[in-house]
Design a protein around this motif. Sequence first.
Motif, short mmCIF file in Angstrom:
data_model
loop_
_atom_site.label_atom_id
_atom_site.label_comp_id
_atom_site.label_asym_id
_atom_site.label_seq_id
_atom_site.Cartn_x
_atom_site.Cartn_y
_atom_site.Cartn_z
N THR A 18 0.79 -1.21 -0.16
CA THR A 18 -0.09 0.09 0.01
C THR A 18 0.98 1.33 -0.12
O THR A 18 0.52 2.44 -0.56
CB THR A 18 -0.96 -0.06 1.19
OG1 THR A 18 -1.75 -1.04 1.19
CG2 THR A 18 -1.79 1.14 1.27
N TYR B 137 1.21 7.20 3.71
CA TYR B 137 0.41 6.44 4.65
C TYR B 137 1.68 5.71 5.74
O TYR B 137 2.31 4.95 5.34
CB TYR B 137 -0.18 5.22 4.03
CG TYR B 137 -1.10 4.38 5.08
CD1 TYR B 137 -1.92 4.83 6.01
CD2 TYR B 137 -0.63 3.02 4.90
CE1 TYR B 137 -2.61 4.03 6.81
CE2 TYR B 137 -1.24 2.18 5.82
CZ TYR B 137 -2.11 2.50 6.64
OH TYR B 137 -2.89 1.75 7.53
N GLN C 94 -7.42 1.75 3.42
CA GLN C 94 -6.71 2.70 2.37
C GLN C 94 -6.58 1.80 1.19
O GLN C 94 -6.90 2.50 -0.09
CB GLN C 94 -5.20 2.75 2.57
CG GLN C 94 -4.85 3.55 4.04
CD GLN C 94 -5.41 4.92 3.89
OE1 GLN C 94 -5.01 5.88 3.04
NE2 GLN C 94 -6.31 5.37 5.03
#
Length: 185
Positions: free
Chosen positions: A117, A124, A157
């Motif tokens: 991710t 993030y 996310q």
Amino acid sequence: MDAIDLDLGTMTIAHNPDTARIAAALFSEDDIGAVIRCHFEVERATTHAVSVITQDRWRVVKNCRYLADKLNLLEVIGVPKHFLEPARALNRHRNGLAHQGVDEITEDQETEITRLTRLVFPNYHDDFELRVSGRHTFNKKYRDCSTKERYVMTVGQVAMMIAGLPEILAKYYVEAATRHRETPS
């Protein structure tokens, strides 16, 4: 894999992930329930993305019922792998729960999905904070969470990323075309 170099800026996506389902995953008593809820929400987001990008023509494709099939279709039509790999990791983890008798989210699984991710969303990071209020209250930074909580935060996310693919790809292809025009032949 290298990180995607794309400034997403502020973006409004047309799909609304079910935040109540993500919260239910966060507060689930067991990891199996958390992963199943997360998988369901990412599959909803994937169906949305495929429908928008193909203008619903994907439904005529035989054998395109499962999350893996939809992710493969997105790759075939040009979505960069970076955007799909976190959802593929989730799908593998879910299949481990469903077919291999796994009953908890491992630290390795959480690390894998978070690493993938962050290739797309480098902002993030460990200071990312999630606040949930309602029937349950939750207010923690990523670094202070349990393995399951970090996993669910990350999948939130992923769901947003997949749901936003139509908007993300519009920016991605414009920037790619601009870089291509600026690169001498």
